[in-house]
Design an enzyme around this catalytic site. Sequence first.
Site, mmCIF file in Angstrom:
data_model
loop_
_atom_site.group_PDB
_atom_site.id
_atom_site.type_symbol
_atom_site.label_atom_id
_atom_site.label_comp_id
_atom_site.label_asym_id
_atom_site.label_seq_id
_atom_site.Cartn_x
_atom_site.Cartn_y
_atom_site.Cartn_z
ATOM 1 N N CYS A 198 0.830 -1.203 0.000
ATOM 2 C CA CYS A 198 0.000 0.000 0.000
ATOM 3 C C CYS A 198 0.866 1.254 0.000
ATOM 4 O O CYS A 198 1.946 1.282 0.576
ATOM 5 C CB CYS A 198 -0.872 0.039 1.232
ATOM 6 S SG CYS A 198 -1.856 -1.430 1.456
ATOM 7 N N ARG A 226 5.234 0.224 -6.000
ATOM 8 C CA ARG A 226 5.197 -0.650 -4.831
ATOM 9 C C ARG A 226 4.277 -1.839 -5.029
ATOM 10 O O ARG A 226 4.361 -2.819 -4.294
ATOM 11 C CB ARG A 226 4.713 0.145 -3.604
ATOM 12 C CG ARG A 226 5.644 1.273 -3.233
ATOM 13 C CD ARG A 226 4.933 2.266 -2.354
ATOM 14 N NE ARG A 226 4.695 1.763 -1.021
ATOM 15 C CZ ARG A 226 5.515 1.914 0.000
ATOM 16 N NH1 ARG A 226 6.652 2.536 -0.182
ATOM 17 N NH2 ARG A 226 5.217 1.449 1.183
ATOM 18 N N TRP A 266 -2.750 -2.719 -1.607
ATOM 19 C CA TRP A 266 -2.327 -4.083 -1.931
ATOM 20 C C TRP A 266 -3.069 -4.962 -0.937
ATOM 21 O O TRP A 266 -2.779 -4.946 0.253
ATOM 22 C CB TRP A 266 -0.809 -4.201 -1.790
ATOM 23 C CG TRP A 266 -0.258 -5.514 -2.234
ATOM 24 C CD1 TRP A 266 -0.001 -5.904 -3.515
ATOM 25 C CD2 TRP A 266 0.130 -6.607 -1.393
ATOM 26 N NE1 TRP A 266 0.513 -7.175 -3.514
ATOM 27 C CE2 TRP A 266 0.598 -7.633 -2.237
ATOM 28 C CE3 TRP A 266 0.110 -6.826 -0.019
ATOM 29 C CZ2 TRP A 266 1.060 -8.846 -1.753
ATOM 30 C CZ3 TRP A 266 0.563 -8.042 0.462
ATOM 31 C CH2 TRP A 266 1.039 -9.040 -0.405
ATOM 32 N N ASN A 268 -1.596 1.454 5.714
ATOM 33 C CA ASN A 268 -0.661 0.505 5.100
ATOM 34 C C ASN A 268 -0.224 -0.446 6.210
ATOM 35 O O ASN A 268 0.066 -0.002 7.309
ATOM 36 C CB ASN A 268 0.538 1.302 4.550
ATOM 37 C CG ASN A 268 1.704 0.428 4.159
ATOM 38 O OD1 ASN A 268 1.563 -0.778 3.978
ATOM 39 N ND2 ASN A 268 2.880 1.023 4.020
ATOM 40 N N GLY A 269 -0.217 -1.739 5.922
ATOM 41 C CA GLY A 269 0.231 -2.698 6.928
ATOM 42 C C GLY A 269 -0.918 -3.566 7.413
ATOM 43 O O GLY A 269 -1.966 -3.637 6.772
ATOM 44 N N GLU A 298 17.341 -17.883 -8.712
ATOM 45 C CA GLU A 298 16.884 -16.559 -9.149
ATOM 46 C C GLU A 298 16.203 -16.638 -10.521
ATOM 47 O O GLU A 298 15.185 -15.988 -10.761
ATOM 48 C CB GLU A 298 18.083 -15.587 -9.172
ATOM 49 C CG GLU A 298 17.846 -14.233 -9.816
ATOM 50 C CD GLU A 298 16.797 -13.368 -9.129
ATOM 51 O OE1 GLU A 298 16.251 -13.763 -8.088
ATOM 52 O OE2 GLU A 298 16.494 -12.303 -9.689
ATOM 53 N N LYS A 315 12.437 -15.433 -11.163
ATOM 54 C CA LYS A 315 12.096 -14.415 -12.161
ATOM 55 C C LYS A 315 11.009 -14.944 -13.084
ATOM 56 O O LYS A 315 10.028 -14.268 -13.366
ATOM 57 C CB LYS A 315 13.305 -14.043 -13.022
ATOM 58 C CG LYS A 315 14.324 -13.121 -12.473
ATOM 59 C CD LYS A 315 13.922 -11.679 -12.379
ATOM 60 C CE LYS A 315 13.243 -11.406 -11.078
ATOM 61 N NZ LYS A 315 14.075 -11.142 -9.922
ATOM 62 N N GLU A 328 7.569 -15.393 -11.300
ATOM 63 C CA GLU A 328 6.875 -14.201 -10.804
ATOM 64 C C GLU A 328 6.319 -13.331 -11.918
ATOM 65 O O GLU A 328 5.305 -12.675 -11.723
ATOM 66 C CB GLU A 328 7.722 -13.397 -9.814
ATOM 67 C CG GLU A 328 8.951 -12.721 -10.351
ATOM 68 C CD GLU A 328 9.775 -12.022 -9.263
ATOM 69 O OE1 GLU A 328 9.230 -11.679 -8.202
ATOM 70 O OE2 GLU A 328 10.972 -11.812 -9.489
ATOM 71 N N HIS A 373 17.860 -36.630 -6.797
ATOM 72 C CA HIS A 373 17.205 -36.925 -5.523
ATOM 73 C C HIS A 373 15.730 -36.535 -5.539
ATOM 74 O O HIS A 373 15.148 -36.274 -4.499
ATOM 75 C CB HIS A 373 17.940 -36.229 -4.375
ATOM 76 C CG HIS A 373 19.358 -36.673 -4.250
ATOM 77 N ND1 HIS A 373 19.704 -37.961 -3.901
ATOM 78 C CD2 HIS A 373 20.517 -36.024 -4.491
ATOM 79 C CE1 HIS A 373 21.024 -38.075 -3.909
ATOM 80 N NE2 HIS A 373 21.540 -36.920 -4.269
ATOM 81 N N LYS A 406 6.322 -4.418 -4.740
ATOM 82 C CA LYS A 406 7.749 -4.081 -4.827
ATOM 83 C C LYS A 406 8.349 -3.896 -3.438
ATOM 84 O O LYS A 406 9.472 -4.276 -3.186
ATOM 85 C CB LYS A 406 7.879 -2.788 -5.641
ATOM 86 C CG LYS A 406 9.301 -2.313 -5.841
ATOM 87 C CD LYS A 406 9.976 -3.120 -6.902
ATOM 88 C CE LYS A 406 11.403 -2.727 -7.149
ATOM 89 N NZ LYS A 406 12.157 -3.883 -7.684
#
Length: 607
Positions: free
Chosen positions: A2, A27, A74, A98-99, A480, A484, A487, A503, A602
Amino acid sequence: MCGIVGILGTKPVAADIVDALRRLEYRGYDSAGIATLENGKIGRRRAPGKLRNLEDRLRESPLDGLAGIGHTRWATHGAPTEGNAHPHMVGDVVIVHNGIIENFAELKQELIADGATFETQTDTEVVAQLVARARAGGMSPREAVRTTLARLEGAFALAIMFRDEPDLLIGARKGAPLAVGHGEGQMFIGSDAMALAPFTNRITYLEDGDWVALTRRSMELYDVEGRQTVRPMSFSQVSSNLVDKGNHRHFMAKEIAEQPEVVGHTLAEYVDFAERKIRLPDKLRFDFAKLDRLTITACGTAAYAGLVAKYWFERFARLPVEVDIASEFRYREAPLPKNGLAIVISQSGETADTLAALRYCKSQGQHTLAIVNVPESTIAREAEIVFRTYAGPEIGVASTKAFTCQLTVLACLAIGAARQRGAISAEKENELVSALVEAPRHMAEILKQEKHVADIAKQISHARDVLFLGRGINYPIALEGALKLKEISYIHAEGYAAGELKHGPIALIDETVPVIVIAPRDELYEKTVSNMEEVAARGGRIVLLTEADAAGAAHDRFERISIPHANPFISPLLYAVPVQLLAYHAAVIIGTDVDQPRNLAKSVTVE
Ligand code: G6P
């Protein structure tokens, strides 16, 4: 996450609030809203989806108030609908948040038992209800906020206005960031200095537990104990120019392309190019030679940078390293060595779990070093020493250039530590630094292959699952690469240490599963190639990332992306680029929202 904006202005503020919200878009959010105070009334407009939907609402029915608050949400509690979008109004009170209010369920129950009715599924509405009830009971706005704050648990930032108080804006911060901007006869509040940059560069950052009552000409600030106090005003360096995409279709494409330049900028801060040595700042209050162990914590991509660093510090500096994701580390009460060093890594400098890990390490008497991209962030302000990455603003939700800049700083630190510990010779330092300064040039070479990588991405874009394999220092790059891809393209992807394949994950291999093999010509090359052959023997579709001059019949059977020949020490910096490009082009082909993928944020200011 947010974003919060509040303005006590001298002209109608709605357009400025939307501008500031646009600067917080990076964000991540899924609905937006705004409320202004006008002639003793609260006017409110909200819309699900992007800010342009809110702008459409405002065009249809404008708001003219000279004071207002705005929000990008968000979703945490309740779907991203118009009804759940902020601001929330109860009686004379309007609020953005926010939060997370962790005890909202019990507060809600209590309020319902007391006759309150709720219009939304959000935790925020509880705060609005509490403040409104306190007001209705005769408390002043300040008193109502103060008593409400005392009841809230969790990490949050709030901005609150009152219908009948057009010259009052109250902000509060506990965990999530909030900054006050000082104007000429105007006051501002925002989640970060970037949001406020068009209006003012005079910023006061609230400390945890602070709350503030603003009028157009004054600021009263109270600390966590309720004592009136003063916090310094600083001059923010954040540019008021809105970062644009240049000639690129997406911020992510621009940020990938910028890497040779920003890695170069970062190197320039920490490397003595003439002497081929690392420059460590004099102000270090610890000596790497005296350390027994290093603790690295971070989240997401930054945690993978930490994992690469583990290989560097252990191999070159002979310093044992523990790496953990911050959300796990913060609660496991890890015993830490006396006078040890803790490194936290964060692009935003606001990630809630990373901040908590930093605070835990401080409480355990550790020296703390933060590698951050946003110099005015909370983590940067709280750490003992800051090593900045010079990536510039990173807007795409999926981190790219910040990651390679984090790697750059960590590589420099590892070499510096190795020197201080007497673990490498001056010649070795020269050799490693010489390799490192070549990284931007090699990265630029790799970027020239973008079209070829895009062709391979096209094949991958049809897959349901993709595996990334790497060994040693490039195992984290496999992780990574998978992160990437998943996401931004929403293709299921996993990264594995190549040696771990047999394995379990090898059971997944058939001709529908592309396997991206990251195999620089280092001492583990032959082993990775053997693992690759195991995949090939089971019909897996291999994309081999290796050096241009890595010859051998085996390679001609596979799709291949050629990486310039370089010292294996810098290979994570180089191999990061093609995996970013693969993910980017797969996402573009699939048509996802590359810069703001669904459900992601973000700056993750909740845990
Ligand atoms: C979010 C972002 C990731 C980032 C992670 C850590 O999940 O989407 O790109 O790696 O947070 O963020 P930080 O700002 O602490 O590096």
